[in-house]
Design an enzyme around this catalytic site. Structure first.
Site, mmCIF file in Angstrom:
data_model
loop_
_atom_site.group_PDB
_atom_site.id
_atom_site.type_symbol
_atom_site.label_atom_id
_atom_site.label_comp_id
_atom_site.label_asym_id
_atom_site.label_seq_id
_atom_site.Cartn_x
_atom_site.Cartn_y
_atom_site.Cartn_z
ATOM 1 N N LYS A 176 0.838 -1.206 0.000
ATOM 2 C CA LYS A 176 0.000 0.000 0.000
ATOM 3 C C LYS A 176 0.871 1.253 0.000
ATOM 4 C CE LYS A 176 -2.902 2.655 3.215
ATOM 5 N NZ LYS A 176 -4.018 3.039 2.342
ATOM 6 N N ILE A 192 -22.118 11.149 0.448
ATOM 7 C CA ILE A 192 -22.454 9.857 1.061
ATOM 8 C C ILE A 192 -22.038 9.801 2.530
ATOM 9 C CG2 ILE A 192 -22.160 7.357 0.851
ATOM 10 C CD1 ILE A 192 -23.870 8.699 -1.315
ATOM 11 N N CYS A 213 -6.992 -0.709 2.300
ATOM 12 C CA CYS A 213 -7.036 -1.818 3.247
ATOM 13 C C CYS A 213 -8.015 -1.498 4.370
ATOM 14 C CB CYS A 213 -5.654 -2.070 3.862
ATOM 15 S SG CYS A 213 -4.400 -2.545 2.669
ATOM 16 N N CYS A 222 -19.766 7.051 -3.501
ATOM 17 C CA CYS A 222 -19.497 6.580 -2.140
ATOM 18 C C CYS A 222 -18.897 7.719 -1.336
ATOM 19 C CB CYS A 222 -18.535 5.380 -2.158
ATOM 20 S SG CYS A 222 -19.258 3.837 -2.761
ATOM 21 N N HIS A 273 -13.455 6.274 -6.288
ATOM 22 C CA HIS A 273 -12.264 5.443 -6.135
ATOM 23 C C HIS A 273 -11.098 5.976 -6.959
ATOM 24 C CE1 HIS A 273 -15.618 2.549 -5.266
ATOM 25 N NE2 HIS A 273 -14.870 2.404 -4.196
ATOM 26 N N CYS A 293 -23.658 -0.401 -2.472
ATOM 27 C CA CYS A 293 -22.674 -0.569 -3.532
ATOM 28 C C CYS A 293 -23.304 -1.371 -4.663
ATOM 29 C CB CYS A 293 -21.439 -1.298 -3.015
ATOM 30 S SG CYS A 293 -20.375 -0.264 -1.983
#
Length: 768
Positions: free
Chosen positions: A19, A441, A526, A737, A705, A654
């Site tokens: 990450k 959201i 994560c 989102c 995203h 989702c």
């Protein structure tokens, strides 16, 4: 001799090393060569862990910098032309497909990302064209990584997504009408070439994952297995032997497909999810085929019950002989944290109940040894039996007060006081919202400063009062920005929350928490799922303080933000000794108290998110799915039905593929639904028309995203598409989102364009 096997290992590293490396590269702080070197270091470390544990069959090509399905898109040169035409470096093209790319004059959105079966992992969906071609990449990743391990003295079994699953999990690109499975004849020659290359590199066996075998398959998809595996099996000694792997369910309903695998070495099945399939599967195997028995859970963190697993393995050995049985994880360990050794703060009793990925590699080895010679691992078997006894008898697991309250739940508690029409009339008067109301959201950017201050508070370096003052300032900032953006319904931004499930779990009885048990959700994202170890209850309000403060300094309605009972359950590691419906109802009762307390404190728009509702849907139609939808819907309604008609209940989901269970979505009786929709075809909204859905909907208008900021015209185009299926008075305008993973510049830019687009349509339809 029974062998041991792992189907896949977590990618991130013990300290989320991947990450950090990916994000440093994206931020221009790490060179490409250093990024790739870090990937190599992690792969070697993970292979060594498994070798040192004594695992016989170690996977390779299970590592991915972003997603393993995306790896295959690039492996087969199947990237859509909008990416290949940009002439980006291969790793940048790869990341562009995963997360979008908006720099250096290149502006492309990400490919669609959806949940991997019923897990919380997201894969990038193969997106195919009418004129689709496939070819093998010049330096095939599976071959390269096999040789990498070989050079380190480690023999591995490469893992591939199977050709039928790859296509069946894909979709036609916008503007194309191709049925992906019809492309099989074009794809199989690439697999043939790849298998030959792996054999030439020295691979003796390959794991080909065909997880779609747990689905209800169409006749066309079923028929695809025969030509695919006849072609691969016909390679004989020119290719590695093949083990076909299935997981996340049983395959009994697809036994008519199994003759297609007559030429493969063996079959892997998930005996954690469906142990009852063992004996029927044994009867289907050919006279020399092996069984890979998935008895160690790849999806949860509880220690394996060795006694039960040994009974299953012995059944297989009795039928096939020890040389034809492999003890394996049920699926890849991708869905589990790296190692329990990192957890220093768990209560000792509870710590002993768990096994993470590193520990699970040891479990498959112990089980394989136990079949050959139980006395050689007697100490481990006895310790495991003691652990099973300890957990069964622990006082942590049972709370009589919780069970008593559950026994008193009535049907009436699941229903709002009035029908939606009556409720909406009161909400319209109370909230005074315009046409095309805009909102977000829930979360706003979790900045570096927020993380620093939370860490200081956790370590006791600042007082609770100092931390509260900091959180208030962050809420003030979020409200100031929403004032500037001119949104219609505000959120407080959730600066105090570490995670949408962990935050609530930390405030509920029945949970325990880890410090390093991170699991990949998508890309570099994560999560650290809390663990349910006992009956659940709410000792005190969880969100009221921050929401009440935010409402007191806001000029527009403030939305209270809660995570719903199904999502709290699905995004935790749940108990395995109590049915999930019981755990979900306990969570619903705790949240019901919170919803009522929010309303009492002046919060009249309350969003109860259920992004995991579809994820939890059993993979096959039938009684199990019907039962799940019944208790899942009842849990949501129990949590939300205690408020007055004038209070507006929102929920977020989702993915907009609701066709298979739309009746359940409607039965939730939420006043407003927001759904992740920006990368889906707006035609999917047609189900709301066909079912005459009466309530309000906010299909996401942009992908959160990706760091990409869509132009205002893109927002207008998306809204125009939505209005082909939804009434103007029904439509809310919101992102896909929450925005916690974005930075403020990205958020302000995108929301400015979103609000301007909403105002454009508001003016247009008001005049009309």
């Amino acid at each position: 001799m029974v062998q041991s096997s792992v189907l896949g290992f977590p990618r991130m590293g013990v300290l989320r090393d991947l990450k950090k490396a990916n994000e440093a590269y994206w931020g221009g702080k790490l060179s490409q060569s250093d990024l790739l070197a870090e990937g190599k270091r992690l792969r070697l470390a993970h292979w060594k862990i498994q070798k040192d544990a004594g695992v016989d069959i170690i996977p390779s090509n299970d590592f991915a910098h972003y997603d393993h399905v995306l790896d295959h898109i690039q492996l087969f040169n199947a990237a859509p032309e909008r990416y290949t035409s940009q002439k980006l470096d291969p790793i940048d093209e790869y990341f562009a497909m995963g997360r979008g790319h908006q720099k250096g004059g290149v502006d492309v959105p990400a490919l669609e990302m959806v949940k991997w079966f019923d897990s919380n992992y997201h894969y990038v969906k193969p997106t195919l064209q009418d004129n689709q071609t496939f070819s093998l990449a010049a330096d095939p990743k599976p071959v390269r990584e096999f040789l990498e391990a070989k050079a380190a003295g480690i023999t591995t079994r490469p893992v591939l997504v199977g050709p039928v699953s790859f296509l069946a999990l894909g979709k036609a690109d916008r503007g194309s009408t191709v049925n992906p499975i019809t492309l099989l004849s074009k794809l199989i020659p690439v697999y043939v070439e790849l298998l030959k290359a792996l054999k030439a590199a020295g691979a003796e066996s390959v794991q080909i994952d065909e997880p779609i075998l747990v689905f209800d398959l169409s006749a066309e998809v079923k028929a695809a297995f025969k030509p695919a595996y006849e072609a691969l099996s016909a390679l004989g000694s020119a290719a590695p032997s093949i083990v076909v792997a299935t997981y996340f369910g049983d395959i009994v309903h697809n036994f008519d497909v199994l003759p297609a695998f007559a030429g493969v070495k063996g079959l892997h099945v998930d005996l954690v999810r469906n142990p009852e399939q063992l004996e029927p599967v044994l009867k289907q195997l050919g006279p020399t085929q092996i069984l890979s028995a998935g008895v160690v859970d790849g999806r949860n963190i509880w220690k394996n019950n060795f006694q039960k697993s040994i009974e299953l393995i012995q059944t297989a050995v009795k039928a096939l002989g020890s040389d034809r049985v492999i003890v394996a994880t049920s699926s890849s360990l991708l869905h589990t944290p790296h190692t329990l050794a990192s957890e220093k703060k768990l209560p000792e009793e509870v710590h002993n109940w768990f096994a993470f990925a590193v520990e699970k590699t040891k479990e498959v080895v112990i089980l394989a040894k136990a079949i050959a010679d139980a006395e050689s691992v007697r100490a481990e078997l006895d310790a495991n039996a003691a652990t099973m006894k300890s957990r069964a008898e622990s006082t942590r697991t049972n709370d009589p007060k919780v069970k008593e309250r559950q026994a008193q739940v009535t049907p009436e508690q699941h229903d709002r006081k009035s029908h939606f029409d009556t409720r909406y009339a009161q909400q319209k008067e109370h909230l005074k919202l315009p046409l095309f109301p805009t909102t977000t959201i829930g979360s706003f950017p979790q900045t570096k400063e927020i993380r620093i201050q939370r860490n200081k508070f956790t370590k006791g370096e600042i007082s609770a009062e100092q931390y509260d003052d900091f959180i208030k300032k962050e809420i003030d900032l979020a409200i100031q920005i929403q004032d500037e953006l001119d949104l219609d319904v505000y959120v407080h931004g959730e600066p105090e929350r570490n995670d949408m499930v962990q935050y609530f779990g930390e405030r509920l009885e029945g949970y325990v928490f880890t410090t390093h048990a991170w699991v990949q959700s998508y890309g570099s994202r994560c999560v650290r799922p809390p663990i349910i170890v006992g009956d659940i209850s709410r000792p005190a309000p969880m969100t009221v303080k921050e929401s009440k403060y935010a409402a007191s300094v806001s000029k527009r309605p403030m939305k209270g933000m809660l995570t719903g009972p199904v999502t709290c359950l699905r995004w935790s590691f749940p108990r395995v000794d109590v049915h999930q419906s019981v755990q979900c109802q306990q969570l619903a009762l705790a949240l019901r108290d919170e919803v009522i307390d929010l309303e009492k404190n002046g919060i009249f728009v309350i969003q109860v998110d259920e992004p995991a509702l579809r994820e939890g849907l059993p993979l096959r139609k039938g009684a199990e799915r019907d039962a799940y939808l019944k208790w899942a819907v009842d849990s949501f309604k129990l949590a939300t039905a205690g408020v007055e008609d004038s209070t507006q209940i929102h929920s977020h989901f989702c993915y907009s593929e609701f066709q298979d269970f739309f009746h359940a979505i409607a039965a939730l009786d939420a006043d407003v639904l927001s759904i992740e929709n920006s990368k889906s075809d707006a035609k999917l909204l047609k189900v709301f028309v066909d079912e005459a859905y009466p309530r309000h909907i906010g299909p996401g208008v942009y992908d959160i995203h990706s760091p990409r900021v869509p132009a205002e015209e893109e927002f207008k185009q998306r809204i125009e598409e939505m209005l082909e299926f939804l009434r103007p008075e029904q439509l809310w305008i919101n992102p896909d989102c929450g925005l916690k993973t974005r930075n403020w510049d990205e958020v302000k830019g995108a929301l400015t364009h979103m609000v301007n687009a909403a105002k454009f349509f508001r003016a247009k339809y008001t005049k009309a």
